[in-house]
Design a protein around this motif. Structure first.
Motif, PDB file in Angstrom:
ATOM      1  N   GLU B   5      84.217  86.099  80.967  1.00  0.00           N
ATOM      2  CA  GLU B   5      84.490  87.606  80.485  1.00  0.00           C
ATOM      3  C   GLU B   5      83.882  88.205  80.194  1.00  0.00           C
ATOM      4  N   LEU B   6      82.219  87.870  79.617  1.00  0.00           N
ATOM      5  CA  LEU B   6      80.891  88.341  79.363  1.00  0.00           C
ATOM      6  C   LEU B   6      80.617  88.921  81.110  1.00  0.00           C
ATOM      7  N   TYR B   7      80.557  88.073  81.507  1.00  0.00           N
ATOM      8  CA  TYR B   7      79.614  88.046  83.113  1.00  0.00           C
ATOM      9  C   TYR B   7      80.435  89.678  83.283  1.00  0.00           C
ATOM     10  N   ASP B  16      72.506  93.184  84.806  1.00  0.00           N
ATOM     11  CA  ASP B  16      71.895  91.061  85.616  1.00  0.00           C
ATOM     12  C   ASP B  16      71.103  90.360  84.497  1.00  0.00           C
ATOM     13  N   LEU B  17      72.861  89.950  84.477  1.00  0.00           N
ATOM     14  CA  LEU B  17      72.734  89.043  82.932  1.00  0.00           C
ATOM     15  C   LEU B  17      71.772  87.175  83.474  1.00  0.00           C
ATOM     16  N   SER B  18      70.466  87.008  82.867  1.00  0.00           N
ATOM     17  CA  SER B  18      70.415  85.828  82.919  1.00  0.00           C
ATOM     18  C   SER B  18      70.704  85.100  82.532  1.00  0.00           C
ATOM     19  N   LEU B  25      74.209  86.705  74.167  1.00  0.00           N
ATOM     20  CA  LEU B  25      74.355  87.894  73.662  1.00  0.00           C
ATOM     21  C   LEU B  25      76.095  87.588  73.458  1.00  0.00           C
ATOM     22  N   SER B  26      76.508  86.342  74.225  1.00  0.00           N
ATOM     23  CA  SER B  26      78.493  86.178  74.699  1.00  0.00           C
ATOM     24  C   SER B  26      78.758  85.842  73.004  1.00  0.00           C
TER      25      SER B  26
END
Lengths: 494, 92
Positions: B5-7, B16-18, B25-26
């Motif tokens: 869901e976070l993505y 753009d998350l690593s 962040l989750s």
């Protein structure tokens, strides 16, 4: 009309087309929806932009009263319920022509709900789901010679739009076209929008699928939203193509709406085909939420009633009345009703006139000719309606001939003078006085001996020539019937 | 918050998350979502729903043009422009 009579059959498949439309119209307000930049088509790129429509940090939108009123008028014309309270929401998506990263639109509390539009095609009422206010995006341009770049113009960004959503009530491409034409007629008549499809001030998306009847069983094919239909011809062609495509797909794959859901396809005007743009899996998630920068709008019933009086009689009803009351043809009534101002001009000129049909003819030919030549609207036309009535009456009562009337009209249109004034000043009234006509006839006969001889030798065409000379000599003012009688009497030696 | 869901949320926000960032962040976003579930527990049984934090309504503007003197400056501020157009990387 029963549902079954709408069914079509092709290669043994009995089916029904189901179409719903989303129509976007740009409003003819002076300013953009949420800022005071001028609302106009085209112009020098990025010349009508400000911190609000460019979405700069800290800039705050304020809604234009004209947008709210335009939306209410539209809703009233379509028989919608006007909300007592309405609010704006943010529709979030990322595209370079949308500088804020969201479009200000309306989600769960649209300004108008429900209603219907009667269409002649199929003689049915198409239900209106809702009418809501939103803003347009800018424009991005892609040039073949500059493959690595796109060019953005934000002039259109923030242009006020109404989105009119119909129920899936249309059963053929023709009905869909009739619906959009009906919306256009009302919007133009009420001067809400000029609905110019080429300039994009009217745009239409359509949702279409088929209901397949197999004996007692009913199947629905996956719904397709068609975008990029930029003319009435395109709407029709796209829906016809999509019907055939869905039928073929049903025949080969038997895909249903339940299994596949909805997809979006774009119409390609050159190939006449629709092309898949995105499927249900890739459907946008707009994350709507209430627009915190704009307050909700409470709509008083007083305002609604005031605006209702501005709606008045709608085009369809007016057309029928003009036909019945003034004996106009379908075409004449249709053309006059294409604008409220034009039909108003006609009715004012026709009231108290002996021949309203002639008035209509003058408006549709001569007046429209002048308007087209000068690129102006009837509201800027120099002659008020009573002048046109006076002109037509002058022909009817024999004061001037139809030919001279055209000269008088040209001067009226140029100067705004009364026709009676022009006729008097230029001495244009018809000569019906026998003594005066006789003098003209005598001088023509004296000057055209050869033609007189020809006529007496039995060459009838000479009479026509002599008559022409009489009109010329009198500068078109001779009453033609009286003059012809006198000329013949004289030539035949009576 | 579940990573999947976070993505989705991150991609909607063009982030753009690593993997590491997503991991951190989750937990944080999870906490924020938690606050909302706490708020949801409040009894609102006899309260009228509101549509906006400010209760005042009807601030509208007269339909009169005010020319923006800033147009030239604003276009000039774009990193790249050509004529009057703002130039961006091709989006087609």
């Amino acid at each position: 009309m029963s549902a079954s009579s709408l069914n079509r059959t092709l290669d043994g498949i009995e089916y029904e087309i189901v179409v719903g439309c989303e129509v976007h119209v740009q409003l003819l307000t002076k300013t953009k929806a949420f800022c005071a930049c001028e609302n106009r088509f085209g112009g020098i790129p990025n010349s009508r932009v400000c911190p609000v429509c460019l979405g700069l940090p800290g800039a705050l939108p304020v809604v234009s009263a004209a947008l709210v009123e335009g939306a209410i008028i539209t809703g009233l014309a379509l028989g919608s319920r006007v909300a007592e309270i309405t609010k704006f929401d943010r529709k979030n998506y990322v595209y370079p022509d949308l500088p804020k990263g969201y479009q200000i639109s309306q989600y769960d509390l649209p300004i108008c709900v429900g209603g219907a539009l009667e269409i002649a095609e199929g003689a049915r009422a198409v239900g209106i789901t809702r009418v809501h206010m939103e803003e347009d995006a800018g424009k991005s341009l892609h040039l073949e010679e500059a493959a690595n770049a796109s060019y953005v113009d934000f002039n259109r960004c923030g242009t006020p739009l109404l989105e009119i959503v119909s129920e899936p009530d249309m059963r053929s491409p023709e009905e869909a076209v009739a619906f959009v034409e009906g919306i256009r007629e009302i919007m133009r008549y009420l001067e809400i929008s000029d609905c110019n499809m080429e300039e994009g001030s009217l745009r239409c998306d359509a949702n279409v699928n088929l209901r397949i009847h197999e004996g007692e069983k009913l199947f629905a094919t996956p719904i397709v939203e068609i975008k990029n239909m930029n003319s009435f011809r395109a709407i029709r062609a796209a829906l016809e193509f999509e019907t055939d495509r869905q039928l073929a797909e049903w025949r080969s794959e038997r895909l249903t709406l339940e299994a596949v859901g909805k997809s979006t396809r774009g119409f390609n005007d050159e190939t006449g085909e629709t092309v898949l743009q995105r499927t249900k899996e890739a459907a946008s998630d707009y994350r709507y939420f209430p627009e915190p920068d704009l307050r909700p709008i409470e709509i008083g019933r007083e305002l609604v009633e005031k605006l209702r009086s501005r709606v008045g009689e709608l085009p369809a009803a007016k057309r029928e009345r003009l036909k019945a009351q003034y004996g106009l043809s379908d075409f004449d009534a249709q053309t006059l009703v294409s604008s409220k101002a034009m039909s108003g001009y006609f009715e004012e000129a026709a009231s108290g006139s002996r021949d309203p049909k002639k008035i209509a003819n003058w408006i549709l030919t001569e007046v429209r000719g002048v308007l087209n030549d000068r690129g102006i609207e009837i509201t800027s036309f120099a002659s008020p309606p009573e002048h046109l009535r006076e002109l037509v009456d002058s022909i009817e009562s024999g004061i001037i001939s139809g030919k001279i009337a055209k000269d008088v009209f040209a001067e009226m249109a140029a100067s705004g003078k009364r026709p009676s004034e022009i006729i008097r000043e230029r001495g244009l009234s018809q000569i019906a006085d026998e003594g005066e006509l006789r003098r003209v006839v005598e001088s023509v006969i004296a000057a055209n001996e050869k033609s007189v001889t020809d006529y007496r030798a039995g060459r009838d065409h000479a009479l026509k020539y002599l008559m022409g000379q009489v009109m010329k000599e009198s500068r078109g003012r001779a009453n033609p019937i009286a003059a012809a009688r006198l000329l013949e009497e004289r030539l035949n030696g009576r | 918050m579940e990573l999947k869901e976070l993505y989705v949320t991150a991609s909607l926000a063009q982030l753009d998350l690593s993997d590491e960032e997503a991991e951190t962040l989750s937990a944080l976003v999870g906490q924020m979502v938690e606050y909302f579930s706490t708020m949801r527990e409040i009894d609102v049984e006899n309260l009228e729903p509101t549509t906006h934090a400010l209760l005042k309504t009807n601030r509208v503007r007269e339909d009169a043009v005010v020319e923006s003197a800033a147009a030239d400056t604003l276009v000039g501020n774009a990193p790249e422009s050509e004529g009057r157009f703002i130039v961006i990387p091709n989006v087609l």
